[in-house]
Design an enzyme around this catalytic site. Structure first.
Site, PDB file in Angstrom:
ATOM      1  N   ASP A 340       0.851  -1.173   0.000  1.00  0.00           N
ATOM      2  CA  ASP A 340       0.000   0.000   0.000  1.00  0.00           C
ATOM      3  C   ASP A 340       0.897   1.236   0.000  1.00  0.00           C
ATOM      4  O   ASP A 340       2.041   1.183   0.455  1.00  0.00           O
ATOM      5  CB  ASP A 340      -0.883  -0.029   1.261  1.00  0.00           C
ATOM      6  CG  ASP A 340      -1.757   1.197   1.382  1.00  0.00           C
ATOM      7  OD1 ASP A 340      -2.381   1.564   0.386  1.00  0.00           O
ATOM      8  OD2 ASP A 340      -1.813   1.778   2.476  1.00  0.00           O
ATOM      9  N   ASP A 643      -2.202  -0.516   5.965  1.00  0.00           N
ATOM     10  CA  ASP A 643      -2.572  -0.022   7.293  1.00  0.00           C
ATOM     11  C   ASP A 643      -4.036   0.365   7.390  1.00  0.00           C
ATOM     12  O   ASP A 643      -4.504   0.767   8.447  1.00  0.00           O
ATOM     13  CB  ASP A 643      -1.698   1.176   7.683  1.00  0.00           C
ATOM     14  CG  ASP A 643      -1.910   2.369   6.754  1.00  0.00           C
ATOM     15  OD1 ASP A 643      -2.548   2.203   5.704  1.00  0.00           O
ATOM     16  OD2 ASP A 643      -1.432   3.468   7.095  1.00  0.00           O
ATOM     17  N   ASP A 647      -7.294  -2.639   3.091  1.00  0.00           N
ATOM     18  CA  ASP A 647      -6.217  -3.605   2.846  1.00  0.00           C
ATOM     19  C   ASP A 647      -6.469  -4.956   3.516  1.00  0.00           C
ATOM     20  O   ASP A 647      -5.754  -5.916   3.246  1.00  0.00           O
ATOM     21  CB  ASP A 647      -4.888  -3.060   3.389  1.00  0.00           C
ATOM     22  CG  ASP A 647      -4.492  -1.741   2.757  1.00  0.00           C
ATOM     23  OD1 ASP A 647      -4.654  -1.597   1.537  1.00  0.00           O
ATOM     24  OD2 ASP A 647      -4.041  -0.839   3.496  1.00  0.00           O
TER      25      ASP A 647
END
Length: 921
Positions: A340, A643, A647
């Site tokens: 990410d 985070d 995700d």
């Protein structure tokens, strides 16, 4: 309540909510924008749809988890051995084996119970309160009581309590990083979107549960609650994703099957021979148990668990916490990282990087929301007067940033406040001194904000309009521009320069904001009456380029990963052009694609394109999940970092899901590892440790399998040729070998430092099992060597033995096996490197312990009675030592030959290819 128990969905609509106008949505939901739902209707819908909560996935009980551990094939074989031991009255053997099974089950169960409740964490994120219109009255209720059709009021600072269609907005912006991964707040307005297939991140007329409102106010009608929200769909994906076995688990399963086949075939041979010779049932079963314990690696699960636990402690010291011990090894096999962007590779702190002021370029230093950093320019140019820009930075924004970096308000505006501090201007004091006389609030419809103030300019008080907005929008309303030294020129003279500057910043992935001003002395009353009509005839001041900066350690971590043969890809909710610029700065490699293009690809097309794609922008949670799945089916061992809530499903699907310590509770529960320092570089350190642990496990299995093969061959030879009445060693001798001799060479292997070039080699291929043909041949060769010297010691026991010395041959075989095991542990801890080179002192210290234990087993009376050993003379001890020394000599000679071959190998052969046994190719 489980996902399948969820009541029926809300009334179906002819088109997605975002593709219908507000009146149509209200009609479909049988609601009213002014009065909302009635109390009776709310109760009826609550019964129909249930609570607005995320359903929790029921966790297996401790006993169910323990039972699953007990069903492991290795443990089942040990249970069979314990039962047979009881039948033939070998109670000590049965107790020891049962204790070993219990230890394996307890250790496995404890680790598994630590990694539960991914969906429970989503439930804890539920917003407790919401302002809702019911029966025409605005009231505050528990968010869990919301139902489709409820009309909810929102304002800056609120957490959205459910998914909803916007009915009215005023300068509304929503921070959706937790759902879409896009770092910048998203402007919202109720305009209908004609495209029914618009991506989640572009649904500007919708707001979603557990996102936050950063600016403005709004009214929305609830369209989905509970498990039907976007957050609920993520929870459903988490429930549907079955955790996959780690590469090590799969390889150990294969090895267990091989060992089980060998064990039971050997047992069958010994039992058949025993019956053919007319031996009684008890004797035959005793021989079978001895053979079974020899062939079954009774300590394998426990020792592997211990080694992985040691690795887990090392990782924790490096600020990487793993939930399951097998994930330690999975890290070492990682061949691809899907990361990410927001908050992982970047700091999730909007920062001004570039400044174009009065047609000159300036670079802005500093990190995140820290108010320190230099503004630099080309040499020889005078430092300009930033006063007009500073007015815009402070007065055309509402965010506040404390000296500690704490932000209240819009992150982009926070970046402007920080820039003002860097030019020496305090935003709160400036706002207090120059209050707004009038304003035009920001709105996504016209994409600018204007405020009107009495300002100090060149010693005079002037009535001035300050405008902030998108460069194209602001330039369209300008007639002039400032050049250096505040020279005011017609815009057409510099239009091309300004357009080029805007394009330059945009191509670097910067979010560009422009500032302009207008002198309106004497027009206070007219401005107050209609401020919008005065947003024109502006003079252009400058532009700022804003970005979510990279973490300082990210570039180096990516470089190290590439050297280790690991592909790194960035997957983000930001637009592809912004993501591509970040990817270039990171050095990820070429190829960027947006979510729409990704979704248009078939799995086969995506698989073919992946080697040339390293940046994915505007992706959905489903896209992240799909990418992990496609890569895994292509043979990659995938690590996914993130985070945010969006995700979570991909983290659970990945071979190793890596959550950031500051991230959402959902990702920390769904992931298999948590980086407590939020440092992407820590992941690379963790991969290095994982590789080291895998190498140690390979060394241990090489050592253990050679020992097992030697024992199997020894028992088969004793049974077939009727040596020592078919009993080479007693069952307790074998267990003593496994527990009190083998244990210490394993400790020496665990403590051996990793080679310095570990991260200069490509990842191992997880499709090549530990038990491959080359490794199996090496194990068998080393096993035959240990078997041969042990059998020779038994057959060549010196002289005529008295009845009191009847156990001397078996005792000498026991001692030779012990000493050979100790020396094998020393030399087999590295391959093909020599086990006798430094550092070696630590290993020698550890290996003195089993040496003393072996002497005690032979010379102490109570151990003699338990193990059926007998004292040996000095000459017999020297003979045993001589036989045992053959093992390290032969093993080191074999490794020296292989090292010589490696040194002379063609350059086209890589180190990893040449070190076949060491890396278990």
């Amino acid at each position: 309540m489980s996902v399948t128990d969820r009541p029926v969905t809300p009334p179906s609509a002819p088109a997605p909510w975002h593709a219908q106008d507000p009146d149509a949505v209200l009609s479909a939901l049988s609601s009213n924008a002014r009065t909302g739902l009635s109390t009776d209707e709310t109760r009826a819908r609550a019964q129909r749809y249930g609570e607005n909560v995320i359903a929790a996935e029921p966790a297996p009980s401790m006993w169910a988890t323990a039972l699953r551990q007990l069903r492991d094939p290795m443990n089942l074989m040990l249970i069979a051995v314990a039962v047979v031991s009881i039948v033939i009255d070998e109670i000590p053997t049965a107790i020891v084996v049962a204790a070993l099974v219990l230890l394996n089950v307890v250790m496995g169960t404890q680790q598994e119970l630590k990694a539960r409740a991914s969906v429970d964490a989503l439930a804890k994120m539920q917003t407790p309160q919401a302002r809702v219109i019911r029966d025409g009255t605005l009231s505050q209720v528990d968010a869990t009581t919301l139902v489709p059709g409820d009309v909810v009021e929102l304002e800056a600072g609120d957490i959205v309590p459910a998914d909803g269609r916007l009915l009215r907005t005023a300068t509304l912006e929503s921070q959706e990083a937790a759902l879409t991964g896009e770092s910048a707040p998203v402007s919202k307005d109720p305009s209908t979107l004609p495209d029914p297939d618009v991506s989640l991140g572009d649904r500007s007329n919708m707001v979603f549960q557990n996102t936050s409102i950063t600016r403005g106010t709004a009214t929305m009608v609830v369209t989905d609650t509970g498990m039907h929200t976007e957050m609920g769909r993520i929870a459903s994906m988490l429930s549907a994703v079955a955790p996959s076995k780690s590469p090590l688990q799969r390889e150990l399963d294969t090895l267990t099957k091989i060992l089980g086949l060998i064990a039971w075939l050997a047992v069958a041979v010994i039992v058949v021979i025993g019956f053919v010779r007319g031996q009684d049932l008890t004797t035959v079963l005793l021989l079978g148990i001895s053979m079974g314990i020899s062939a079954i690696p009774t300590g394998l699960p426990t020792f592997v668990q211990a080694m992985l636990a040691y690795g887990a402690r090392q990782l924790a010291d490096a600020k990487a916490v793993v939930k399951n011990l097998t994930d330690v090894e999975t890290l070492g096999a990682t061949s691809a990282i899907n990361s990410d962007k927001t908050g992982t590779l970047t700091m999730n702190q909007m920062t001004v990087r570039s400044l174009y002021f009065h047609t000159r370029w300036y670079t802005v230093g500093g990190e995140g929301y820290a108010k320190t950093g230099a503004i630099t320019q080309a040499a020889g140019e005078p430092m300009p007067d930033f006063t007009m820009l500073a007015y815009g930075l402070c007065l055309d924004s509402d965010a506040t940033v404390s000296d500690a970096g704490e932000v209240v308000g819009d992150p982009t505006e926070a970046a402007l406040v920080v820039l003002a501090a860097k030019v020496g201007v305090d935003a709160p004091l400036t706002r207090q001194r120059y209050p707004r006389v009038a304003e035009v609030p920001f709105d996504s419809a016209y994409k600018f904000m204007a405020t009107f103030h009495h300002l100090e300019i060149d010693g005079d008080t002037r009535f001035v309009e300050i405008v902030k907005g998108g460069p194209d929008v602001v330039l369209d309303r300008c007639t002039h521009a400032f050049r250096p030294d505040r020279e005011r020129v017609p815009l057409d003279e510099v239009r091309d320069e300004l357009a080029a500057a805007n394009r330059s910043m945009s191509e670097k992935g910067l979010r560009v904001l422009a500032f302009a001003a207008r002198n309106l002395d004497g027009a206070e009353d007219a401005v107050t009456a209609d401020p919008m009509s005065f947003v024109g005839e502006l003079t252009f001041i400058g532009m700022v380029g804003i970005i979510d900066p990279l973490r300082p350690e990210a570039v180096e971590a990516v470089r190290t990963a590439h050297e280790a043969g690991i592909e790194v890809r960035m997957i983000t909710g930001d637009h592809a052009i912004t993501a591509a610029a970040i990817g270039a700065e990171l050095g990820l490699g070429g190829g960027a694609v947006g979510g729409a293009e990704l979704q248009a690809m078939s799995d086969e097309e995506l698989t073919a394109a992946l080697p040339n794609l390293h940046v994915f922008g505007r992706v959905t949670p489903q896209d992240k999940l799909r990418l992990a799945d496609v890569m895994q089916r292509g043979g990659a061992v995938v690590a996914m970092t993130g985070d945010a809530v969006n995700d979570a499903a991909a983290l659970k699907k990945a071979d190793i899901g890596v959550a950031m310590g500051s991230g959402s509770e959902v990702t920390k529960q769904a992931g298999k590892m948590v980086l407590t320092d939020d440092n992407f570089g820590t992941l690379v350190t963790a991969i290095r440790l994982g590789r080291s642990i895998y190498d140690k496990i390979v060394s241990y299995i090489r050592y253990q399998m050679a020992k097992l093969f030697s024992l199997v061959l020894l028992f088969l030879a004793a049974s077939i040729f009727d040596i020592n009445e078919g009993v080479a060693l007693t069952p307790l001798m074998v267990l003593f070998q496994h527990f009190f001799i083998t244990l210490f060479p394993v400790i020496a292997i665990m403590r051996d430092p990793a080679p310095p070039n570990l991260m200069n080699k490509p990842p191992r291929d997880p499709r090549q099992p530990i038990a491959n043909r080359t490794s199996f041949t090496q194990w068998l060769a080393y096993g035959i060597l240990q078997f041969a010297i042990t059998l020779a010691a038994m057959l060549l026991a010196p002289g005529e033995l008295s009845p009191d010395e009847a156990n001397v041959p078996m005792t000498m075989a026991f001692v030779v096996m012990s000493l050979a095991s100790i020396m094998a542990g020393l030399v087999m801890r590295r391959d093909p490197e020599s086990g006798l080179t430094a550092p070696v002192l630590g290993a020698l210290k550890v290996l003195t312990i089993p040496l003393v234990v072996t002497v005690c087993a032979v010379e102490l009376g109570f151990l003699q009675d338990l193990l059926m050993t007998t004292s040996l003379s000095g000459a017999q001890w020297l003979i045993c030592l001589g036989w045992a020394l053959i093992v390290p000599v032969v093993v080191e000679a074999d490794k020296a030959i292989r090292r010589r071959r490696l040194a002379g190998a063609p350059e086209s052969i890589t180190t990893a290819e040449a070190l076949v046994p060491a890396r278990a190719r």
